[in-house]
Design an enzyme around this catalytic site. Structure first.
Site, PDB file in Angstrom:
ATOM      1  N   LYS A 108       0.873  -1.183   0.000  1.00  0.00           N
ATOM      2  CA  LYS A 108       0.000   0.000   0.000  1.00  0.00           C
ATOM      3  C   LYS A 108       0.901   1.220   0.000  1.00  0.00           C
ATOM      4  CE  LYS A 108      -4.453   0.927   0.241  1.00  0.00           C
ATOM      5  NZ  LYS A 108      -5.542   0.105  -0.312  1.00  0.00           N
TER       6      LYS A 108
HETATM    7  P1  NAD Z   1     -12.998   7.495  -3.202  1.00  0.00           P
HETATM    8  O1  NAD Z   1     -12.053   8.577  -2.829  1.00  0.00           O
HETATM    9  O2  NAD Z   1     -13.376   7.307  -4.626  1.00  0.00           O
HETATM   10  O3  NAD Z   1     -14.377   7.687  -2.380  1.00  0.00           O
HETATM   11  C1  NAD Z   1     -14.405   7.814  -1.000  1.00  0.00           C
HETATM   12  C2  NAD Z   1     -15.808   8.255  -0.595  1.00  0.00           C
HETATM   13  O4  NAD Z   1     -15.871   8.331   0.827  1.00  0.00           O
HETATM   14  C3  NAD Z   1     -16.190   9.634  -1.127  1.00  0.00           C
HETATM   15  O5  NAD Z   1     -17.558   9.658  -1.482  1.00  0.00           O
HETATM   16  C4  NAD Z   1     -15.937  10.537   0.073  1.00  0.00           C
HETATM   17  O6  NAD Z   1     -16.739  11.726   0.032  1.00  0.00           O
HETATM   18  C5  NAD Z   1     -16.342   9.625   1.218  1.00  0.00           C
HETATM   19  N1  NAD Z   1     -15.700   9.961   2.486  1.00  0.00           N
HETATM   20  C6  NAD Z   1     -14.423  10.378   2.701  1.00  0.00           C
HETATM   21  N2  NAD Z   1     -14.227  10.617   4.014  1.00  0.00           N
HETATM   22  C7  NAD Z   1     -15.398  10.331   4.624  1.00  0.00           C
HETATM   23  C8  NAD Z   1     -15.829  10.408   5.974  1.00  0.00           C
HETATM   24  N3  NAD Z   1     -15.023  10.840   6.950  1.00  0.00           N
HETATM   25  N4  NAD Z   1     -17.110  10.033   6.245  1.00  0.00           N
HETATM   26  C9  NAD Z   1     -17.926   9.619   5.262  1.00  0.00           C
HETATM   27  N5  NAD Z   1     -17.588   9.556   3.971  1.00  0.00           N
HETATM   28  C10 NAD Z   1     -16.333   9.919   3.666  1.00  0.00           C
HETATM   29  O7  NAD Z   1     -12.400   6.154  -2.573  1.00  0.00           O
HETATM   30  P2  NAD Z   1     -12.740   4.655  -2.975  1.00  0.00           P
HETATM   31  O8  NAD Z   1     -11.743   4.215  -3.966  1.00  0.00           O
HETATM   32  O9  NAD Z   1     -14.195   4.548  -3.254  1.00  0.00           O
HETATM   33  O10 NAD Z   1     -12.369   3.900  -1.617  1.00  0.00           O
HETATM   34  C11 NAD Z   1     -13.284   3.837  -0.519  1.00  0.00           C
HETATM   35  C12 NAD Z   1     -12.820   2.755   0.433  1.00  0.00           C
HETATM   36  O11 NAD Z   1     -12.785   1.503  -0.265  1.00  0.00           O
HETATM   37  C13 NAD Z   1     -11.433   2.916   1.030  1.00  0.00           C
HETATM   38  O12 NAD Z   1     -11.413   2.354   2.328  1.00  0.00           O
HETATM   39  C14 NAD Z   1     -10.554   2.082   0.119  1.00  0.00           C
HETATM   40  O13 NAD Z   1      -9.362   1.661   0.746  1.00  0.00           O
HETATM   41  C15 NAD Z   1     -11.481   0.919  -0.140  1.00  0.00           C
HETATM   42  N6  NAD Z   1     -11.188   0.156  -1.350  1.00  0.00           N
HETATM   43  C16 NAD Z   1     -11.147   0.746  -2.576  1.00  0.00           C
HETATM   44  C17 NAD Z   1     -10.906  -0.020  -3.703  1.00  0.00           C
HETATM   45  C18 NAD Z   1     -10.926   0.571  -5.084  1.00  0.00           C
HETATM   46  O14 NAD Z   1     -10.800  -0.195  -6.053  1.00  0.00           O
HETATM   47  N7  NAD Z   1     -11.115   1.859  -5.250  1.00  0.00           N
HETATM   48  C19 NAD Z   1     -10.668  -1.394  -3.569  1.00  0.00           C
HETATM   49  C20 NAD Z   1     -10.729  -1.983  -2.297  1.00  0.00           C
HETATM   50  C21 NAD Z   1     -10.994  -1.185  -1.192  1.00  0.00           C
END
Ligand code: NAD
Length: 420
Positions: A108
């Site tokens: 990561k």
């Molecule tokens: P992103 O940046 O596209 O979206 C994050 C979302 O969470 C946004 O809508 C943001 O406004 C919201 N957010 C941020 N801080 C917040 C808070 N304090 N309270 C409530 N909402 C909040 O990110 P993503 O890629 O969608 O990732 C989201 C989660 O999923 C993370 O934990 C990431 O590690 C995990 N994840 C992502 C992927 C991927 O392929 N993108 C894969 C596995 C896990």
């Protein structure tokens, strides 16, 4: 290293690992190694801002294990990024890849920055300098980054270009989650959310819950994971009652029109002001009336103080670590079926693996083929974990972890220790 990486998410992940180790009677030498990353890289990222000043940001890349193959994991741009968080997420990636049966290890990375405050050119300069600082540690055979919070396909394009310029030729397979035009995979940007919903389908089948519009789904986070989970849930005929982003949330008991919400969000960059729903806070969303809860934003949102008020029967962890261990115990005691992060959100890394394979072969697959292969792997992974959970009378978080750790451990024992 212990002092440098201690922190709540790391402690949480370590507790899961040690609990699994004790249940499966893991070789203590293997456990000692798995508790720590293989390598942790800290870099300064001097970046010229648009006003001409230079700001220096902290950058990290942590490689937890490369036993099963090249390290794999996202890059996060967020103010909360630190070595402990990145180390915990790298460890989770090792187990996520192993659980899904991928020939990849865990890593990561991240930069401690509020990406929403950067202009496009500032973000590009920061990304290129960060890439340059870590470029001798990444590569298609070493470590393959992907998007995470605050980074996207464009960020991956800049990483791919910077790395390729340094090598002297195009190396698309150095990152996944790239735009299609430069070697990205069809279906990658919706794969995590899609995978989350495939795991919800499996959970519903297991609990004999009929999947139709009577099933109410609440989703926290409207980014890459949350928004695509919402679209996929609607495709499957479920009723999405609540969505939120960092600033606000929407609730409609009769169901939200997700394409309309997405269009509104794309236009306004906020959910505030959308007319066909009531406004709801992030805390209220988590305990709102629903059958399925998908926390898909950040870690630690369901905890000892609010877990007892969760009404969902199923929680699928779209985000990494959204439920604390204390919260998890309360949920399990209440009979909530929790699909843990290393299983529920594995769709992203599974399609990332497909992208890497396609790039290495220069042979690209159709979206139908990708989604069908994704569904196969998600179903198999879910069923293996469920079978283990039923057989040993343990919850899905423990069974998924034990399955993953035993695969990594077998490979470590076969490969042995070198140099001695
Ligand atoms: P992103 O940046 O596209 O979206 C994050 C979302 O969470 C946004 O809508 C943001 O406004 C919201 N957010 C941020 N801080 C917040 C808070 N304090 N309270 C409530 N909402 C909040 O990110 P993503 O890629 O969608 O990732 C989201 C989660 O999923 C993370 O934990 C990431 O590690 C995990 N994840 C992502 C992927 C991927 O392929 N993108 C894969 C596995 C896990």
């Amino acid at each position: 290293m212990d002092r440098l990486i201690e922190g709540h998410l790391y402690q949480n992940t370590l507790t899961q690992l040690t609990e699994a180790a004790s249940l499966m009677k893991l070789d203590p030498n293997i456990l000692e190694r798995l508790k720590k990353p293989k390598r942790a890289i800290l870099v300064s990222v001097p970046t010229r801002m648009d006003d001409g000043t230079v700001k220096v940001f902290d950058g990290y890349r942590v490689q937890h294990s490369s036993t099963l193959g090249p390290c794999k994991g996202g890059i996060r741009y967020h103010e909360g990024v630190n070595l402990s968080e990145v180390s915990a997420l790298a460890m989770l990636m090792t187990f996520k890849c192993a659980l899904a049966g991928l020939p990849l290890g865990g890593a990561k990375g991240g930069v401690r920055v509020n990406a929403t405050k950067l202009s496009r050119s500032e973000k590009q300069r920061l990304t290129r300098r960060y890439t340059s600082e870590i470029s001798s540690f990444i590569g298609p055979d070493r470590d393959i980054p992907a998007p995470d919070i605050g980074t996207d396909a464009q960020t991956m394009a800049w990483i791919m270009d910077t790395y390729s310029q340094e090598q002297g030729y195009a190396v698309p397979s150095v990152v996944t989650g790239k735009p299609i035009e430069i070697g990205g995979s069809l279906g990658r940007n919706t794969s995590t959310g899609r995978g989350v919903l495939y795991s919800v389908e499996e959970a519903c089948n297991h609990l004999k819950i009929k999947q139709d519009f009577n099933i109410k789904v609440a989703i926290q986070g409207f980014g890459e994971v949350g928004a695509s989970a919402a679209t996929c849930a609607q495709e499957l005929g479920l009723c999405i009652t609540a969505v939120s982003d960092v600033g606000s949330g929407l609730y409609n008991e009769k169901g939200l029109n997700i394409p309309a919400v997405k269009e509104y969000y794309q236009k306004n960059r906020t959910l505030k002001g959308y007319k066909e729903a009531d406004s709801i806070t992030n805390d209220e969303l988590l305990t709102s009336k629903c059958d399925v809860l998908v926390p898909a934003a950040i870690d630690g949102v369901v905890h000892e103080n609010n877990a007892k008020n969760v009404k969902a029967k199923i929680i699928a962890e779209g985000a990494n670590g959204p439920v604390t261990l204390e919260g998890h115990h309360i949920l399990v005691d209440k009979g909530v079926f929790v699909v843990p992060d290393i299983l529920a959100n594995a769709g992203g890394v599974i399609v990332s693996y497909f992208e890497w394979v396609q790039d290495l072969q220069n042979f690209f697959w159709s979206e139908k083929e990708i989604n069908s292969r994704l569904r196969d792997i998600m179903s198999t992974t879910f069923r293996v974990s469920l079978e283990h959970s039923n057989r040993h009378k343990i919850d899905m978080r423990k069974s998924a972890m034990i399955t993953a750790v035993s695969r990594v451990s077998s490979a470590m024992l076969l490969r042995g220790l070198y140099p001695q």
